[in-house]
Design an enzyme around this catalytic site. Sequence first.
Site, mmCIF file in Angstrom:
data_model
loop_
_atom_site.group_PDB
_atom_site.id
_atom_site.type_symbol
_atom_site.label_atom_id
_atom_site.label_comp_id
_atom_site.label_asym_id
_atom_site.label_seq_id
_atom_site.Cartn_x
_atom_site.Cartn_y
_atom_site.Cartn_z
ATOM 1 N N THR A 50 -13.475 2.092 -29.851
ATOM 2 C CA THR A 50 -14.586 3.043 -29.669
ATOM 3 C C THR A 50 -14.896 3.218 -28.186
ATOM 4 O O THR A 50 -15.063 4.351 -27.703
ATOM 5 C CB THR A 50 -15.836 2.533 -30.422
ATOM 6 O OG1 THR A 50 -15.497 2.417 -31.812
ATOM 7 C CG2 THR A 50 -17.009 3.480 -30.260
ATOM 8 N N THR B 31 -17.486 -8.326 -16.460
ATOM 9 C CA THR B 31 -16.520 -9.420 -16.447
ATOM 10 C C THR B 31 -15.570 -9.278 -17.635
ATOM 11 O O THR B 31 -16.015 -9.142 -18.773
ATOM 12 C CB THR B 31 -17.268 -10.764 -16.523
ATOM 13 O OG1 THR B 31 -18.166 -10.808 -15.417
ATOM 14 C CG2 THR B 31 -16.315 -11.940 -16.460
ATOM 15 N N GLY C 140 -7.771 -4.253 -30.581
ATOM 16 C CA GLY C 140 -7.195 -5.535 -30.972
ATOM 17 C C GLY C 140 -7.200 -5.818 -32.464
ATOM 18 O O GLY C 140 -6.180 -6.221 -33.032
ATOM 19 N N HIS C 141 -8.342 -5.583 -33.115
ATOM 20 C CA HIS C 141 -8.464 -6.082 -34.493
ATOM 21 C C HIS C 141 -7.701 -5.246 -35.511
ATOM 22 O O HIS C 141 -7.648 -5.586 -36.686
ATOM 23 C CB HIS C 141 -9.938 -6.229 -34.893
ATOM 24 C CG HIS C 141 -10.690 -4.951 -35.100
ATOM 25 N ND1 HIS C 141 -11.109 -4.549 -36.336
ATOM 26 C CD2 HIS C 141 -11.098 -3.997 -34.236
ATOM 27 C CE1 HIS C 141 -11.773 -3.401 -36.224
ATOM 28 N NE2 HIS C 141 -11.773 -3.047 -34.958
ATOM 29 N N CYS D 58 -15.605 2.314 -40.222
ATOM 30 C CA CYS D 58 -16.365 2.383 -38.975
ATOM 31 C C CYS D 58 -17.613 3.224 -39.104
ATOM 32 O O CYS D 58 -18.261 3.528 -38.124
ATOM 33 C CB CYS D 58 -15.472 2.939 -37.881
ATOM 34 S SG CYS D 58 -14.021 1.920 -37.674
ATOM 35 N N ASN E 213 -6.743 7.309 -39.553
ATOM 36 C CA ASN E 213 -7.175 6.041 -40.146
ATOM 37 C C ASN E 213 -7.396 6.142 -41.646
ATOM 38 O O ASN E 213 -7.326 5.146 -42.350
ATOM 39 C CB ASN E 213 -8.469 5.569 -39.476
ATOM 40 C CG ASN E 213 -9.506 6.652 -39.382
ATOM 41 O OD1 ASN E 213 -9.287 7.663 -38.714
ATOM 42 N ND2 ASN E 213 -10.615 6.471 -40.054
ATOM 43 N N GLN F 7 -4.688 3.298 -34.709
ATOM 44 C CA GLN F 7 -3.960 2.977 -35.948
ATOM 45 C C GLN F 7 -2.447 2.992 -35.749
ATOM 46 O O GLN F 7 -1.701 2.633 -36.673
ATOM 47 C CB GLN F 7 -4.326 3.981 -37.063
ATOM 48 C CG GLN F 7 -5.772 3.912 -37.510
ATOM 49 C CD GLN F 7 -6.092 2.654 -38.330
ATOM 50 O OE1 GLN F 7 -5.196 1.987 -38.855
ATOM 51 N NE2 GLN F 7 -7.365 2.320 -38.442
#
Length: 401
Positions: free
Chosen positions: A74, A248, A211-212, A341, A162, A190
């Site tokens: 996102t 960071t 990542g997920h 989402c 998706n 995706q």
Amino acid sequence: MPADLRVYLDHAATTPMVPAAVEALIGALSPAGNSSSLHASGRRSKALLEDAREGLAAAVGAHPSEVVFTSGGTEADNLAIAGTYAARTREEPAARGIVTSSIEHHAVLEPTEALVAAGAHVIHAVADTDGIISADSIADALEVLRTRSVRPALVSVMWANNEIGTIQPVAAIADLAQENGAQVHSDAVQAVGRVPLSFRDSGLHLLSLSGHKLGGPMGVGALIVARDAVIEPVVHGGGHERGLRSGTVPVPLAAALAAAVSHAVSVRKEESSRLVALRDRLIEGLLGLDLDLTVGGAWTPGSAHDRLPGNVHIIVPGCDADSLLFLLDAAGIEASTGSACQAGVPGRSHVLDAIGVSTDQPVGAVRLTLGHTSTGDDVERAISAVRECVPRARAAAGVLA
Ligand code: PLP
């Protein structure tokens, strides 16, 4: 029902972390050191971060300096869209046009819509009934901008959908966008690790990944930013990540993301063939139930060219999607309607609207997505559960009607 007896078929929403990513995450969690600090601990952290950047870049065919770590897909989409718009309009005030598609994820639709208040002209290219956005459809959208005397700033089209899993002709769209002087972005959340993909060869200026969705942790992703892209930051601060994303960098998450992407890309070919076989068996098994089910989106048996290898999307007339999902869950099958989402907010799918699925009567839609933990047994159990649950969901719709 014990968790190990349940069948998880929602890998497009999030897929379990792969061992390589868990190992990278754990290995990077304990050492102290801010990657911006100059002392030895900081330098060690910085070295880990740069290794992650190099690994990720190599896996997606990019240069390490093109990787901007973000908190996920996102944020990468928001940076691509708002950052391009700000930079392009500063450079050329008439460049206020944004072309995107009618089947994008909300992470693209909402930031483009938010720019309307800032003077953006947003045109949604139309998908065909198979859920494909052709280059012609993008050309039509660009033509609408031309008739309004608005120059295109950005074309943003997802690599793979998706919900219905369709794969878009990104290279042709990128060529067209470039010919028209627009910067071009693809939400490849995706697609990365699931389809052959090289940023370098794609013709894109910007590509988002998360990542997920590919075996890494939640809360980390990246925007790949070509060195000649025109873009401004959205988050301002200490100037991390080439000044494009201050804050960071979570080094352990970045290390795990890189490990996950490298793993997904290295096993992609074999995993794709395995998943296509499972996907086709699941689709054929469901269509063979004689329950008047149809497939949402393009599907060529045996092929991963027009549909993601692990995506099954079934349209079920005469019932409510939520009751069908509830019944499937009770039967141990974890599926979804398509977009995890939308924060659990029920409502009609804009993707089904865009591909012309009739709304005259209740229409249930179930997305069953396969991934690295999926087996043939999962597929057979899903087919049996759908056989039992669809008549019950239809009966419930009849009672409620
Ligand atoms: N884009 C697409 C196509 C997605 O499927 C998703 C998540 O479902 C996102 C963007 C958002 O990614 P994230 O969950 O990492 O913010």
